[in-house]
Design a protein around this motif. Sequence first.
Motif, PDB file in Angstrom:
ATOM      1  N   GLY A  52     -54.453  11.503  29.066  1.00 26.89           N
ATOM      2  CA  GLY A  52     -54.047  12.756  28.446  1.00 26.89           C
ATOM      3  C   GLY A  52     -53.415  12.757  27.352  1.00 26.89           C
ATOM      4  O   GLY A  52     -53.040  13.837  26.713  1.00 26.89           O
ATOM      5  N   GLU A  53     -52.990  11.284  26.484  1.00 25.41           N
ATOM      6  CA  GLU A  53     -52.464  11.181  25.587  1.00 25.41           C
ATOM      7  C   GLU A  53     -53.269  11.715  24.274  1.00 25.41           C
ATOM      8  O   GLU A  53     -54.437  11.458  24.195  1.00 25.41           O
ATOM      9  N   LEU A  54     -52.788  12.427  23.245  1.00 25.37           N
ATOM     10  CA  LEU A  54     -53.255  12.567  21.780  1.00 25.37           C
ATOM     11  C   LEU A  54     -53.084  11.185  21.051  1.00 25.37           C
ATOM     12  O   LEU A  54     -51.904  10.966  21.072  1.00 25.37           O
ATOM     13  N   VAL A  55     -54.293  10.576  20.881  1.00 22.74           N
ATOM     14  CA  VAL A  55     -53.956   9.330  20.121  1.00 22.74           C
ATOM     15  C   VAL A  55     -54.809   9.226  18.965  1.00 22.74           C
ATOM     16  O   VAL A  55     -56.076   9.857  18.801  1.00 22.74           O
TER      17      VAL A  55
ATOM     18  N   GLY B  35     -59.243  13.506  23.180  1.00 30.87           N
ATOM     19  CA  GLY B  35     -58.006  13.341  22.542  1.00 30.87           C
ATOM     20  C   GLY B  35     -57.996  12.015  21.728  1.00 30.87           C
ATOM     21  O   GLY B  35     -56.740  11.709  21.174  1.00 30.87           O
ATOM     22  N   LEU B  36     -58.993  11.486  21.713  1.00 25.55           N
ATOM     23  CA  LEU B  36     -59.015  10.258  20.673  1.00 25.55           C
ATOM     24  C   LEU B  36     -59.790  10.263  19.397  1.00 25.55           C
ATOM     25  O   LEU B  36     -60.983  10.991  19.509  1.00 25.55           O
ATOM     26  N   ARG B  37     -59.159  10.140  18.441  1.00 28.00           N
ATOM     27  CA  ARG B  37     -59.699  10.377  17.108  1.00 28.00           C
ATOM     28  C   ARG B  37     -59.203   9.209  16.029  1.00 28.00           C
ATOM     29  O   ARG B  37     -58.288   8.345  16.261  1.00 28.00           O
ATOM     30  N   TRP B  38     -59.983   9.047  15.103  1.00 29.08           N
ATOM     31  CA  TRP B  38     -59.746   7.880  14.050  1.00 29.08           C
ATOM     32  C   TRP B  38     -59.459   8.417  12.801  1.00 29.08           C
ATOM     33  O   TRP B  38     -59.847   9.388  12.091  1.00 29.08           O
ATOM     34  N   HIS B  39     -58.434   7.818  12.136  1.00 29.38           N
ATOM     35  CA  HIS B  39     -58.235   8.052  10.550  1.00 29.38           C
ATOM     36  C   HIS B  39     -58.177   6.802   9.767  1.00 29.38           C
ATOM     37  O   HIS B  39     -57.540   5.761  10.043  1.00 29.38           O
ATOM     38  N   ALA B  40     -58.937   6.980   8.488  1.00 30.51           N
ATOM     39  CA  ALA B  40     -59.014   5.962   7.591  1.00 30.51           C
ATOM     40  C   ALA B  40     -57.431   5.573   7.058  1.00 30.51           C
ATOM     41  O   ALA B  40     -56.837   6.391   6.533  1.00 30.51           O
TER      42      ALA B  40
ATOM     43  N   GLY C  83     -47.277  14.773  17.194  1.00 30.82           N
ATOM     44  CA  GLY C  83     -46.854  14.102  18.452  1.00 30.82           C
ATOM     45  C   GLY C  83     -48.087  13.193  18.827  1.00 30.82           C
ATOM     46  O   GLY C  83     -48.794  12.969  17.983  1.00 30.82           O
ATOM     47  N   GLY C  84     -47.922  12.834  20.186  1.00 29.64           N
ATOM     48  CA  GLY C  84     -49.139  12.052  20.311  1.00 29.64           C
ATOM     49  C   GLY C  84     -48.674  10.231  20.019  1.00 29.64           C
ATOM     50  O   GLY C  84     -47.587  10.355  19.461  1.00 29.64           O
ATOM     51  N   THR C  85     -49.537   9.661  20.134  1.00 31.25           N
ATOM     52  CA  THR C  85     -49.414   7.972  19.733  1.00 31.25           C
ATOM     53  C   THR C  85     -50.294   7.802  18.554  1.00 31.25           C
ATOM     54  O   THR C  85     -51.541   8.147  18.652  1.00 31.25           O
TER      55      THR C  85
END
Length: 307
Positions: free
Chosen positions: A26-29, A45-50, A4-6
């Motif tokens: 409140g969005e999971l990003v 709720g904000l995370r990074w992905h390579a 889910g999320g963006t």
Amino acid sequence: MSAGGTLVVGSGFVGLGIARRLAAAGELVTVASRHRPARLPDVRGLRWHALDATEPGACGRLVARLEPRRIVLVHGPSDVTWCEEHPAQAVSAHAAAAANFAALAGDARLLMVSTDNVFDGSRPDNSEDTPVSPANAYGRAKLRAERTVLDAAADAVVLRVSLVYGHEPADAGKWLNFFAACAHRLLRGEPVTVPEDQWTTPVLVDDVAEVTAAVLGAEGPLPPVLHLGGPDRVSRAAWASVVAETLGAPPHLVVPVPRADTRYASRPENACLTSSLLGRLPATRKIVVRGVREGARDLAPAFTTTR
């Protein structure tokens, strides 16, 4: 990772601004980019992905893992001067990522952030129905990506934005947005050499993020192309003078010069957008986009308190 999320593809100034706004609501990003941003917003709720967004397999694995409800493309090289010097690479990067995510979007709402550089600058403004005619290699790359997305994803939306500005620290480690670059130099008492013959409709990054969030959350079908520009059409020199006045810097530090003598030589004379649609859409019609004076007043404390 939970589903889910963006998914925000791209971790530049605009991409992080959009991600910050969505996460704060409140969005999971998940922000995805080749390199971890030096200043990833510290928001729950904000995370990074390579991710190399030009690699179909990597994109497919990430989408399968996240199952995002919304995908925002703010990808590809955005330095207009670099794109002019590397036109084939610019087109390849923008188009490949667009094709990958258009093919993978499925039921997710897909929004691509594009540019005013898809127009040649011959008109003082450009609305959604103005015929496109890219001004430079960056505009051609973005237009190729636009068409790739709209041809492959039936419900996709392209949001073209005018020159985006906002606060960035002086040591951000890259070319700063125009407002930030001017503000830091002016506060150091240094002159700024700026075009007197290039006009734009600047839009604050927070307003871009608000409109993007509203479009992502809109119900029902949307127009395939939307424009977002600020309410003021100003030359860069006039805008820099507003920045100087707001920050209390001496006006003589703003040095107007011809566009051809600056790094903006490949930009269109008029990089301006107007919208005939945002004001009529239920999701966006109540959003007030700030003009350059209001934007400067709102940003001034962030620059003057971090000197």
